[in-house]
Design a protein around this motif. Structure first.
Motif, mmCIF file in Angstrom:
data_model
loop_
_atom_site.group_PDB
_atom_site.id
_atom_site.type_symbol
_atom_site.label_atom_id
_atom_site.label_comp_id
_atom_site.label_asym_id
_atom_site.label_seq_id
_atom_site.Cartn_x
_atom_site.Cartn_y
_atom_site.Cartn_z
ATOM 1 N N GLY A 175 -5.107 3.144 -2.379
ATOM 2 C CA GLY A 175 -3.985 3.846 -1.873
ATOM 3 C C GLY A 175 -2.718 2.903 -1.732
ATOM 4 N N VAL A 176 -2.573 1.796 -2.472
ATOM 5 C CA VAL A 176 -1.501 0.921 -2.457
ATOM 6 C C VAL A 176 -0.076 1.705 -2.666
ATOM 7 C CG1 VAL A 176 -0.330 -1.274 -3.293
ATOM 8 C CG2 VAL A 176 -2.812 -1.086 -2.990
ATOM 9 N N LYS A 177 0.765 1.621 -2.038
ATOM 10 C CA LYS A 177 2.084 2.352 -2.191
ATOM 11 C C LYS A 177 3.075 1.509 -2.434
ATOM 12 C CE LYS A 177 0.081 6.111 -0.711
ATOM 13 N NZ LYS A 177 -0.184 7.104 -1.738
ATOM 14 N N LYS A 178 3.113 0.203 -2.233
ATOM 15 C CA LYS A 178 4.353 -0.863 -2.618
ATOM 16 C C LYS A 178 3.989 -1.891 -3.599
ATOM 17 C CE LYS A 178 8.530 -2.507 -2.011
ATOM 18 N NZ LYS A 178 9.491 -1.715 -2.524
ATOM 19 N N HIS A 179 4.555 -1.962 -4.823
ATOM 20 C CA HIS A 179 4.526 -2.748 -5.784
ATOM 21 C C HIS A 179 5.584 -3.630 -5.944
ATOM 22 C CE1 HIS A 179 0.349 -1.026 -6.894
ATOM 23 N NE2 HIS A 179 1.229 0.119 -6.732
ATOM 24 N N TYR A 180 5.589 -5.045 -5.952
ATOM 25 C CA TYR A 180 6.727 -5.813 -6.195
ATOM 26 C C TYR A 180 6.499 -6.527 -7.615
ATOM 27 C CZ TYR A 180 7.450 -5.768 -1.122
ATOM 28 O OH TYR A 180 7.634 -5.038 0.071
ATOM 29 N N VAL A 181 7.478 -6.207 -8.780
ATOM 30 C CA VAL A 181 7.099 -6.520 -9.892
ATOM 31 C C VAL A 181 8.146 -7.551 -10.434
ATOM 32 C CG1 VAL A 181 6.490 -5.861 -12.228
ATOM 33 C CG2 VAL A 181 6.096 -4.468 -10.219
ATOM 34 N N THR A 182 7.956 -8.614 -11.265
ATOM 35 C CA THR A 182 9.044 -9.522 -11.480
ATOM 36 C C THR A 182 9.946 -8.949 -12.635
ATOM 37 O OG1 THR A 182 7.531 -10.648 -13.048
ATOM 38 C CG2 THR A 182 7.654 -11.623 -10.936
ATOM 39 N N LYS A 183 9.407 -7.778 -13.373
ATOM 40 C CA LYS A 183 10.384 -7.293 -14.263
ATOM 41 C C LYS A 183 11.453 -6.468 -13.575
ATOM 42 C CE LYS A 183 8.200 -2.748 -14.206
ATOM 43 N NZ LYS A 183 9.356 -1.727 -13.754
ATOM 44 N N ASP A 184 11.364 -6.411 -12.280
ATOM 45 C CA ASP A 184 12.796 -5.675 -11.570
ATOM 46 C C ASP A 184 13.389 -6.843 -10.886
ATOM 47 O OD1 ASP A 184 11.463 -3.193 -12.032
ATOM 48 O OD2 ASP A 184 10.026 -3.395 -10.640
ATOM 49 N N GLY A 185 13.162 -8.027 -11.205
ATOM 50 C CA GLY A 185 14.041 -9.099 -10.614
ATOM 51 C C GLY A 185 13.331 -9.737 -9.504
ATOM 52 N N THR A 186 13.981 -11.032 -9.286
ATOM 53 C CA THR A 186 13.299 -11.626 -7.941
ATOM 54 C C THR A 186 13.167 -10.642 -6.583
ATOM 55 O OG1 THR A 186 14.093 -13.737 -8.696
ATOM 56 C CG2 THR A 186 13.744 -13.525 -6.361
ATOM 57 N N GLN A 187 12.190 -10.781 -5.878
ATOM 58 C CA GLN A 187 12.029 -9.796 -5.028
ATOM 59 C C GLN A 187 12.052 -10.885 -3.772
ATOM 60 O OE1 GLN A 187 10.984 -6.589 -5.519
ATOM 61 N NE2 GLN A 187 11.359 -7.087 -7.624
ATOM 62 N N CYS A 188 12.463 -10.297 -2.568
ATOM 63 C CA CYS A 188 12.220 -11.057 -1.317
ATOM 64 C C CYS A 188 11.555 -10.373 -0.201
ATOM 65 C CB CYS A 188 13.730 -11.447 -0.695
ATOM 66 S SG CYS A 188 13.834 -12.042 0.764
ATOM 67 N N ILE A 189 10.365 -10.889 0.471
ATOM 68 C CA ILE A 189 9.624 -10.169 1.273
ATOM 69 C C ILE A 189 9.719 -10.921 2.572
ATOM 70 C CG2 ILE A 189 7.394 -8.876 1.618
ATOM 71 C CD1 ILE A 189 7.105 -9.548 -1.440
ATOM 72 N N GLU A 190 9.780 -10.162 3.637
ATOM 73 C CA GLU A 190 9.573 -10.648 5.064
ATOM 74 C C GLU A 190 8.229 -10.390 5.417
ATOM 75 O OE1 GLU A 190 10.916 -10.366 9.833
ATOM 76 O OE2 GLU A 190 11.993 -8.988 8.291
ATOM 77 N N ILE A 191 7.713 -11.955 5.715
ATOM 78 C CA ILE A 191 6.425 -11.957 6.145
ATOM 79 C C ILE A 191 6.097 -12.656 7.400
ATOM 80 C CG2 ILE A 191 5.522 -12.108 3.564
ATOM 81 C CD1 ILE A 191 5.149 -15.154 3.850
#
Length: 288
Positions: A272-288
Motif C-alpha cells: 500500500g505504499v503511495k509515495k516513492h522518492y526516486v533519484t532519477k527524478d532529481g534531488t529530493q527534500c523531505i521534512e522528517i
C-alpha cells in the motif's frame, strides 16, 4: 531552522547513494556520499555546516569512494566532520576459502575499496572514526539513530552488501530506516533478530531496490514512503533481467534469491505504499 530535512541526492555517478540530514540546529548527518564525482553536489548541500555524524553503510565504491577521495586529497579539509561511523568486515577474511561459493568474486569484493580503505584511508581518520556496535544508539540534536544490524561473519556469497549497517533515524515527525545494500541472506538475519525494531515511516530500499532483502522485511517496516537510489533503467528494471537469468550460475554462487526491481516495486504496491522518492527524478527534500 525549525524543520528537520532529509535530502536524497540525485546521482552524479550511476546508482550511487548519498543522503544529507539537516537538523534544526543546522548540523548535518551524512550517509555514504557516493563516488568522487558526487562530492561537488554533496558539498553544495552540506555547505559550511558541521557534520556531527558521517555514516558509511558498507565498503563499496558507489557508497564510500567519495569520502575516501576527500580524505586522501586533504584529510577532509573541505568538510567539518566530528565523527565517522562504520563497521566493515576485517580484511583478514580475504584469505578465507572455506564455505566461500565463488572465491574469485569474493576476493574482488575486498579489492573494490576495502583493502585501500584499511591500508590507506583508515589510518588518516583514526581520531574521528567509531566502529559501530549492533544495538548502539547516538543522539544528534533532535535525531536519535539506532543501529539495528552490523557486520555478521559467516555470510560469504554476497559479503559486502550483507555487511551493510542498518539503522533507524528517529526524527521529530518521521522515522527513516536505512538498509544500505543488504541482500537476501543479511535480510533473513535482520528479520530474525530485529523484526520488532523495523517499523518505520520511510524506508531506503535495500541495494537500490533489486537483489535485496525479502518482502518479509518490508512487511515488518510497513512504510508509507520509499527512498529509491535508482536511475531510470534500474527503477524500471524487469523482474528477471538478463544478468540474473543464468539460474545455474546463481545457484553455484548461492545467490539464487535475487530479482530485478519490478519484484520489489510489486511488493510495495501490495503493502500500500503511495509515495516513492526516486533519484532519477532529481534531488529530493523531505521534512522528517
Amino acid at each position: 531552522m525549525d524543520k528537520t530535512l532529509l535530502y536524497q541526492l540525485t546521482e552524479t555517478s550511476e546508482f550511487m547513494m548519498s543522503f544529507v540530514i539537516v537538523t534544526k540546529n543546522n548540523n548535518c548527518i551524512v550517509i555514504d556520499g557516493g563516488r568522487e564525482e558526487d562530492m561537488p553536489l554533496l558539498k553544495e548541500y552540506v555547505g559550511s555546516r558541521h557534520i556531527s555524524a558521517w555514516i558509511l553503510t558498507h565498503p563499496h565504491s558507489d557508497h564510500i569512494s567519495g569520502i575516501m577521495s576527500e580524505i586522501k586529497k586533504n584529510n577532509l579539509a573541505d568538510f567539518d566532520v566530528e565523527k565517522i561511523y562504520y563497521n566493515f568486515p576485517p580484511i583478514s577474511l580475504m584469505d578465507k576459502t572455506e564455505d566461500v561459493p565463488d572465491v574469485k568474486y569474493y576476493v574482488s569484493e575486498f579489492n573494490d575499496v576495502l583493502v585501500e580503505f584499511v591500508n590507506e584511508t583508515e589510518p588518516l581518520i583514526k581520531n574521528i572514526s567509531h566502529i559501530v556496535k549492533q544495538g548502539e544508539s547516538i543522539q544528534i540534536d533532535e535525531c536519535k539513530i539506532d543501529f539495528i544490524f552490523t557486520f555478521h561473519d559467516g555470510i560469504y556469497s554476497n559479503m559486502m552488501n550483507d555487511a551493510s549497517l542498518v539503522f533507524k533515524v528517529n526524527a521529530p515527525n518521521k522515522s527513516v530506516l536505512f538498509l544500505g545494500d543488504l541482500g537476501p541472506d543479511g535480510g533473513d538475519i535482520l528479520f530474525r533478530e530485529s523484526r520488532h525494531l523495523l517499523k518505520s515511516d520511510i524506508v531506503q530500499m535495500a541495494h537500490h531496490g533489486h537483489m535485496n532483502v525479502g518482502m518479509e522485511v518490508y512487511a515488518a517496516v510497513m512504510p508509507e514512503a520509499c527512498l529509491w537510489c535508482c536511475p531510470e533503467w534500474l527503477y524500471n528494471e524487469a523482474e528477471v533481467p538478463n544478468y540474473l537469468s543464468d539460474v545455474e550460475k546463481l545457484r553455484r554462487m548461492k545467490r539464487i534469491r535475487m530479482y530485478g526491481t519490478a519484484v520489489t516495486r510489486g511488493w510495495m504496491e501490495l503493502l500500500g505504499v503511495k509515495k516513492h522518492y526516486v533519484t532519477k527524478d532529481g534531488t529530493q527534500c523531505i521534512e522528517i
